[in-house]
Motif scaffolding. Structure first.
Motif, PDB file in Angstrom:
ATOM      1  N   GLU A   1       0.829  -1.222   0.000  1.00  0.00           N
ATOM      2  CA  GLU A   1       0.000   0.000   0.000  1.00  0.00           C
ATOM      3  C   GLU A   1       0.858   1.265   0.000  1.00  0.00           C
ATOM      4  OE1 GLU A   1      -2.693  -3.229   1.074  1.00  0.00           O
ATOM      5  OE2 GLU A   1      -0.686  -2.696   1.796  1.00  0.00           O
TER       6      GLU A   1
ATOM      7  N   GLU B   1      -8.963  -9.766  -7.237  1.00  0.00           N
ATOM      8  CA  GLU B   1      -8.973  -9.587  -5.775  1.00  0.00           C
ATOM      9  C   GLU B   1      -8.067 -10.613  -5.116  1.00  0.00           C
ATOM     10  OE1 GLU B   1     -13.167 -11.884  -4.891  1.00  0.00           O
ATOM     11  OE2 GLU B   1     -13.198  -9.720  -5.224  1.00  0.00           O
ATOM     12  N   GLY B   2      -7.755 -10.362  -3.857  1.00  0.00           N
ATOM     13  CA  GLY B   2      -6.871 -11.250  -3.124  1.00  0.00           C
ATOM     14  C   GLY B   2      -6.498 -10.610  -1.792  1.00  0.00           C
ATOM     15  N   THR B   3      -5.608 -11.262  -1.060  1.00  0.00           N
ATOM     16  CA  THR B   3      -5.180 -10.710   0.227  1.00  0.00           C
ATOM     17  C   THR B   3      -3.683 -10.428   0.238  1.00  0.00           C
ATOM     18  OG1 THR B   3      -4.926 -12.956   1.068  1.00  0.00           O
ATOM     19  CG2 THR B   3      -6.986 -11.834   1.570  1.00  0.00           C
ATOM     20  N   GLN B   4      -2.920 -11.159  -0.579  1.00  0.00           N
ATOM     21  CA  GLN B   4      -1.468 -10.985  -0.597  1.00  0.00           C
ATOM     22  C   GLN B   4      -1.029 -10.520  -1.983  1.00  0.00           C
ATOM     23  OE1 GLN B   4       0.304 -13.938   2.290  1.00  0.00           O
ATOM     24  NE2 GLN B   4      -0.979 -15.267   1.063  1.00  0.00           N
ATOM     25  N   HIS B   5       0.125  -9.881  -2.045  1.00  0.00           N
ATOM     26  CA  HIS B   5       0.658  -9.429  -3.327  1.00  0.00           C
ATOM     27  C   HIS B   5       1.964 -10.134  -3.646  1.00  0.00           C
ATOM     28  CE1 HIS B   5      -2.258  -6.103  -2.839  1.00  0.00           C
ATOM     29  NE2 HIS B   5      -2.255  -6.126  -4.162  1.00  0.00           N
TER      30      HIS B   5
ATOM     31  N   THR C   1      -7.492  -0.643   1.814  1.00  0.00           N
ATOM     32  CA  THR C   1      -6.393  -0.910   0.900  1.00  0.00           C
ATOM     33  C   THR C   1      -6.604  -0.112  -0.391  1.00  0.00           C
ATOM     34  OG1 THR C   1      -5.082  -2.628  -0.186  1.00  0.00           O
ATOM     35  CG2 THR C   1      -7.463  -2.982  -0.139  1.00  0.00           C
TER      36      THR C   1
ATOM     37  N   TYR D   1      -2.142  -9.210  -7.292  1.00  0.00           N
ATOM     38  CA  TYR D   1      -2.489 -10.079  -6.167  1.00  0.00           C
ATOM     39  C   TYR D   1      -1.843 -11.439  -6.413  1.00  0.00           C
ATOM     40  CZ  TYR D   1      -6.144  -7.052  -4.219  1.00  0.00           C
ATOM     41  OH  TYR D   1      -6.826  -6.025  -3.628  1.00  0.00           O
TER      42      TYR D   1
ATOM     43  N   THR E   1       2.141  -9.611   2.706  1.00  0.00           N
ATOM     44  CA  THR E   1       1.186  -8.534   2.974  1.00  0.00           C
ATOM     45  C   THR E   1       1.852  -7.390   3.726  1.00  0.00           C
ATOM     46  OG1 THR E   1       0.548  -9.652   5.018  1.00  0.00           O
ATOM     47  CG2 THR E   1      -0.858 -10.017   3.113  1.00  0.00           C
ATOM     48  N   THR E   2       2.963  -7.687   4.395  1.00  0.00           N
ATOM     49  CA  THR E   2       3.540  -6.673   5.284  1.00  0.00           C
ATOM     50  C   THR E   2       4.943  -6.276   4.847  1.00  0.00           C
ATOM     51  OG1 THR E   2       4.241  -8.477   6.727  1.00  0.00           O
ATOM     52  CG2 THR E   2       2.196  -7.363   7.301  1.00  0.00           C
TER      53      THR E   2
END
Length: 272
Positions: free
Chosen positions: A86, A229-233, A111, A210, A257-258
């Motif tokens: 982000e 869509e997704g949660t991790q890149h 996000t 993603y 993600t972090t």
């Protein structure tokens, strides 16, 4: 060549078709590297260097990349680290705003998501674009490693986990010394055949997509932008912490993600 306000240099990349991923029998291969046909049809620019601390601080003056042991990651000419995906896309949007370009990302909840259709604003390179730029050799063959097709690591080819990093990481490359325990200034090592620096080594890089384990396919994907869509890149490329056959290969795909102290980013944008 483009030179945006953040003092980055971007180069126009060639179009073409290639097989993304790695063959099943390649040593070090992970299961998330299924081979698939990709056509890079859209002209795009990519920055020849990773975004530095100095450049990122023009956007967010308070940012600090930190230290590891006695070694700083925070000099102006070192690549920015300690940034989440982000943060990277907000930098891209800030850069677009500096030049009056439409943003490539918009806020959605807590996000950001890609604007659809994609604008001419600054963005992260896609997973496919990154691999195309990293692996394309002068003759059209695909490189396995940043320095060529075989181990050992060529002397002076990049900033990996070397003798200087042995007190900081679990494993180092035997007999390799690149002169840096942690990150080096960007562009310290020779560029790849397309004139882009640090695609292997220094820091790993956030890319646009993603993360998804994509199945093998012979159907040609044209300019894929990844799942909607997704949660991790996806994270691409090895870093100053990496020494294994798996990580040093240019087909390797990581995800997260972090923020990490060995992950930064470079920028891209669609050509007019």
């Amino acid at each position: 060549t483009l030179r945006p306000k953040a003092e980055q240099t971007l180069k126009l990349m060639p179009t073409g078709r290639f097989t993304m991923g790695s063959p099943r029998r390649e040593p070090g291969r992970r299961a998330n590297e299924a081979q698939r046909a990709v056509q890079i049809a859209r002209l795009f620019y990519i920055s020849v260097h990773e975004v530095t601390n100095g450049q990122f601080r023009k956007f967010r003056s308070s940012h600090r990349s930190g230290i590891v042991g006695q070694h700083t990651l925070d000099l102006d000419n070192q690549p920015v680290v300690g940034v989440a995906w982000e943060d990277a896309v907000q930098f891209c949007n800030w850069l677009s705003a500096q030049e009056g370009l439409p943003p490539a990302y918009e806020r959605k909840g807590d996000t950001f998501v890609a604007v659809n259709p994609m604008t001419k604003g600054y963005r992260l390179p896609t997973d496919a674009e990154w691999e195309w730029v990293a692996r394309r050799n002068a003759g059209g063959e695909l490189l396995r490693y940043p320095w060529g097709d075989a181990l050992p690591v060529s002397p002076g080819s990049g900033n990996y986990a070397d003798a200087n990093a042995r007190l900081l990481v679990q494993n180092v490359i035997p007999g390799y010394d690149d002169g840096f325990a942690v990150t080096s200034p960007v562009g310290k090592f020779p560029p790849n055949p397309l004139g882009v620096y640090d695609l292997g080594g220094n820091v790993a890089e956030w890319v646009h997509d993603y993360y998804l384990v994509v199945p093998a396919s012979t159907e040609v994907a044209i300019d894929p932008m990844g799942p909607s869509e997704g949660t991790q890149h996806v994270i691409r490329g090895s870093s100053w912490k990496h020494s294994s056959v798996t990580d040093l290969r240019l087909a390797a795909r990581d995800f997260g993600t972090t923020a990490r102290n060995d992950v930064g980013f470079r920028i891209a944008r669609n050509a007019e």
